[in-house]
Design a protein around this motif. Structure first.
Motif, PDB file in Angstrom:
ATOM      1  N   ASN A   1       0.809  -1.218   0.000  1.00 56.59           N
ATOM      2  CA  ASN A   1       0.000   0.000   0.000  1.00 56.59           C
ATOM      3  C   ASN A   1       0.845   1.272   0.000  1.00 56.59           C
ATOM      4  O   ASN A   1       0.317   2.370  -0.188  1.00 56.59           O
ATOM      5  CB  ASN A   1      -0.947   0.011   1.196  1.00 56.59           C
ATOM      6  CG  ASN A   1      -2.138  -0.913   0.996  1.00 56.59           C
ATOM      7  OD1 ASN A   1      -2.262  -1.546  -0.046  1.00 56.59           O
ATOM      8  ND2 ASN A   1      -3.000  -1.011   1.990  1.00 56.59           N
ATOM      9  N   GLY A   2       2.146   1.129   0.185  1.00 54.49           N
ATOM     10  CA  GLY A   2       3.035   2.279   0.105  1.00 54.49           C
ATOM     11  C   GLY A   2       3.735   2.419  -1.227  1.00 54.49           C
ATOM     12  O   GLY A   2       4.510   3.353  -1.432  1.00 54.49           O
ATOM     13  N   ARG A   3       3.462   1.494  -2.149  1.00 53.05           N
ATOM     14  CA  ARG A   3       4.179   1.482  -3.430  1.00 53.05           C
ATOM     15  C   ARG A   3       3.386   2.202  -4.522  1.00 53.05           C
ATOM     16  O   ARG A   3       2.153   2.180  -4.525  1.00 53.05           O
ATOM     17  CB  ARG A   3       4.471   0.045  -3.850  1.00 53.05           C
ATOM     18  CG  ARG A   3       5.382  -0.656  -2.868  1.00 53.05           C
ATOM     19  CD  ARG A   3       5.557  -2.118  -3.187  1.00 53.05           C
ATOM     20  NE  ARG A   3       6.259  -2.309  -4.457  1.00 53.05           N
ATOM     21  CZ  ARG A   3       6.471  -3.496  -5.000  1.00 53.05           C
ATOM     22  NH1 ARG A   3       6.020  -4.594  -4.407  1.00 53.05           N
ATOM     23  NH2 ARG A   3       7.120  -3.600  -6.143  1.00 53.05           N
ATOM     24  N   PRO A   4       4.071   2.857  -5.472  1.00 54.03           N
ATOM     25  CA  PRO A   4       3.382   3.667  -6.484  1.00 54.03           C
ATOM     26  C   PRO A   4       2.701   2.808  -7.545  1.00 54.03           C
ATOM     27  O   PRO A   4       3.280   1.842  -8.046  1.00 54.03           O
ATOM     28  CB  PRO A   4       4.511   4.494  -7.103  1.00 54.03           C
ATOM     29  CG  PRO A   4       5.737   3.638  -6.921  1.00 54.03           C
ATOM     30  CD  PRO A   4       5.545   2.927  -5.615  1.00 54.03           C
TER      31      PRO A   4
ATOM     32  N   THR B   1      -1.300   2.655 -13.780  1.00 56.66           N
ATOM     33  CA  THR B   1      -2.605   3.275 -14.047  1.00 56.66           C
ATOM     34  C   THR B   1      -2.521   4.365 -15.114  1.00 56.66           C
ATOM     35  O   THR B   1      -3.506   4.594 -15.828  1.00 56.66           O
ATOM     36  CB  THR B   1      -3.226   3.832 -12.757  1.00 56.66           C
ATOM     37  OG1 THR B   1      -2.324   4.772 -12.150  1.00 56.66           O
ATOM     38  CG2 THR B   1      -3.508   2.700 -11.766  1.00 56.66           C
ATOM     39  N   ASP B   2      -1.365   5.034 -15.247  1.00 58.05           N
ATOM     40  CA  ASP B   2      -1.237   6.062 -16.297  1.00 58.05           C
ATOM     41  C   ASP B   2      -1.388   5.458 -17.697  1.00 58.05           C
ATOM     42  O   ASP B   2      -2.203   5.949 -18.498  1.00 58.05           O
ATOM     43  CB  ASP B   2       0.089   6.797 -16.163  1.00 58.05           C
ATOM     44  CG  ASP B   2       0.129   7.738 -14.967  1.00 58.05           C
ATOM     45  OD1 ASP B   2      -0.930   7.952 -14.357  1.00 58.05           O
ATOM     46  OD2 ASP B   2       1.232   8.233 -14.629  1.00 58.05           O
TER      47      ASP B   2
ATOM     48  N   GLY C   1      -0.582  10.182  -4.081  1.00 54.60           N
ATOM     49  CA  GLY C   1       0.613   9.563  -4.636  1.00 54.60           C
ATOM     50  C   GLY C   1       0.327   8.322  -5.460  1.00 54.60           C
ATOM     51  O   GLY C   1       1.254   7.603  -5.827  1.00 54.60           O
ATOM     52  N   GLY C   2      -0.940   8.077  -5.785  1.00 53.76           N
ATOM     53  CA  GLY C   2      -1.292   6.919  -6.596  1.00 53.76           C
ATOM     54  C   GLY C   2      -1.074   5.599  -5.877  1.00 53.76           C
ATOM     55  O   GLY C   2      -0.614   4.621  -6.459  1.00 53.76           O
TER      56      GLY C   2
END
Length: 450
Positions: free
Chosen positions: A127-130, A135-136, A150-151
């Motif tokens: 849950n802390g990872r981008p 998703t972009d 922060g996505g």
């Protein structure tokens, strides 16, 4: 455990020679993809040798939530009754991917072009990872994503009801991003094109072709161009999962630094996009040989023999090799501690956004063990002390990262004093048999009360 429960402190003590056969688990990358593509095929896919670590089991649960029938037949044999491309049902509940960045990013890609809404979460590390890097490009298909600042997870994806094919150049070498885009392209009309400037592991491309997708790969001046024709009917497969080279790295590296050791690791996948560590170890002077070279299921396979190598030399690892060994840098840095001279690792900024900031975690642990480490945003250098000269005697924060925990357990087998980690529970995510396997070889790993 994957960071959800009680920490498990572990200590690795200096030991005698490591000897015997190390039967490491099935390849994690191929296991994830076997389940996902099996779920997107029409009919029954049978899988032998599936890695039954928590990361892969979470992917199996996710495929069941999407409507596929996933059955465990015991002894690493599984079957998946697929629902076809575009056939995913909307899950009733949140999809929990535990510690697996590979799992969540590939699953996001697989569902991104189906008209369903899915919420993803994971453990504290995941849950802390981008997630923006995935998703972009998925937004180009028409997928919508809403997550934390922060996505980050938890995150909800709304799949594209009328997806369009895309052409996407991967900005940094990432097999996860490439694979997510290709999986999304399966349910988009026309041709989806992915361009990568540096080649990354190609299990997705190989497996898509095996399942019957029309996919071409061309090396051009702009990079590696992968073209996928969308909306195929994928054909079910019988898959034999080779053993994981990333897991093999730990007994191999342990044997190289532990006096008197001679370890055989059978049936290791040697896909050239994954085998960079073994080439690097040989460049450093490691006694590492490949026996019984063969091909299984479209993947090159061999038996690896690793022997104690007291005359290791530090080297400059070619930056172009990084993508083929990105997960192995933590344990490579341990080996570098027992070499003479400097091992220079450049072009590795991806390590900063793995399960943890792996450069930071390894640098702190190595320094605590008496080893000099210099680091920058996308590089680090380890100054080795030579065989038998690494003090050890430290307790290291594993930062909920399985590879950090295992790397320091390997280190403790050859340091002058034991090495400990504050929590070895994340090891179960990728290598659930790590402790008994290493102990059968002669290692001394003990759990202690927290």
């Amino acid at each position: 455990m994957s960071g959800h429960g009680t920490p498990i402190p572990m200590t690795s003590r200096p030991c005698g020679p490591l000897t015997g056969d190390a039967h490491v688990p099935g390849d994690k990358s191929i296991s994830h993809r076997s389940l996902i593509l099996g779920a997107m095929a029409v009919g029954e896919t049978r899988i032998t040798g599936l890695l039954e670590g928590e990361d892969v089991l979470d992917t199996a649960k996710a495929m069941r939530a999407f409507g596929a029938t996933v059955t465990d037949h015991g002894e690493g044999k599984w079957s998946v009754q697929g629902v076809g491309v575009g056939g995913f049902a909307e899950p009733d509940n949140v999809i929990d991917c535990g510690n697996s960045g590979t799992g969540v990013r590939l699953i996001m890609g697989a569902m991104a072009t189906s008209p369903i809404t899915v919420t993803f979460t994971g453990d504290a590390s995941l849950n802390g990872r981008p997630m923006g890097r995935v998703t972009d490009p998925l937004a180009l298909f028409g997928t919508q994503a809403v997550g934390r600042d922060g996505g980050r997870l938890p995150m909800t994806l709304v799949g594209a009801a009328d997806p369009v094919p895309v052409t996407y150049t991967v900005p940094v070498p990432s097999a996860q991003v490439k694979s997510a885009v290709l999986l999304a392209g399966l349910n988009a009309p026309g041709q989806t094109v992915v361009i990568e400037k540096e080649a990354t592991r190609d299990h997705t491309e190989r497996m898509l072709q095996g399942f019957g997708a029309t996919l071409t790969v061309e090396d051009t001046d702009d990079g590696r161009v992968i073209t996928l024709t969308g909306q195929p009917e994928l054909q079910p497969q019988d898959i034999i999962v080779p053993r994981d080279p990333s897991s093999a790295a730990f007994p191999v590296c342990a044997a190289i630094i532990t006096p008197g050791s001679d370890v055989l690791v059978p049936n290791i996948g040697l896909n050239p996009t994954r085998a960079g560590l073994f080439t690097t170890l040989q460049d450093m002077g490691a006694d590492l040989t490949f026996e019984n070279m063969r091909e299984e299921g479209g993947e090159p396979v061999a038996d690896l023999r690793a022997r104690y190598s007291p005359d290791l030399k530090g080297i400059a690892v070619p930056p172009a090799r990084a993508a083929s060994m990105i997960d192995e840098y933590p344990v490579l840095s341990v080996v570098a501690s027992f070499a003479t001279g400097v091992t220079d690792m450049q072009g590795v900024k991806e390590l900063r956004v793995k399960e943890s900031d792996r450069i930071d975690a390894m640098a702190k642990g190595l320094r605590a063990a008496g080893v000099q480490v210099d680091e920058g945003p996308d590089w680090w250098k380890v100054t080795g002390l030579g065989a038998g000269n690494v003090p050890g005697g430290a307790t290291v924060d594993s930062v909920l990262d399985h590879r950090i925990a295992m790397a320091f357990m390997v280190m403790g087998m050859a340091t002058q004093k034991p090495m400990s980690v504050n929590d070895g529970s994340p090891i179960a995510t990728s290598f659930p048999i790590f402790e008994p396997l290493m102990e059968r070889l002669g290692a001394q790993i003990v759990r202690s009360e927290s």
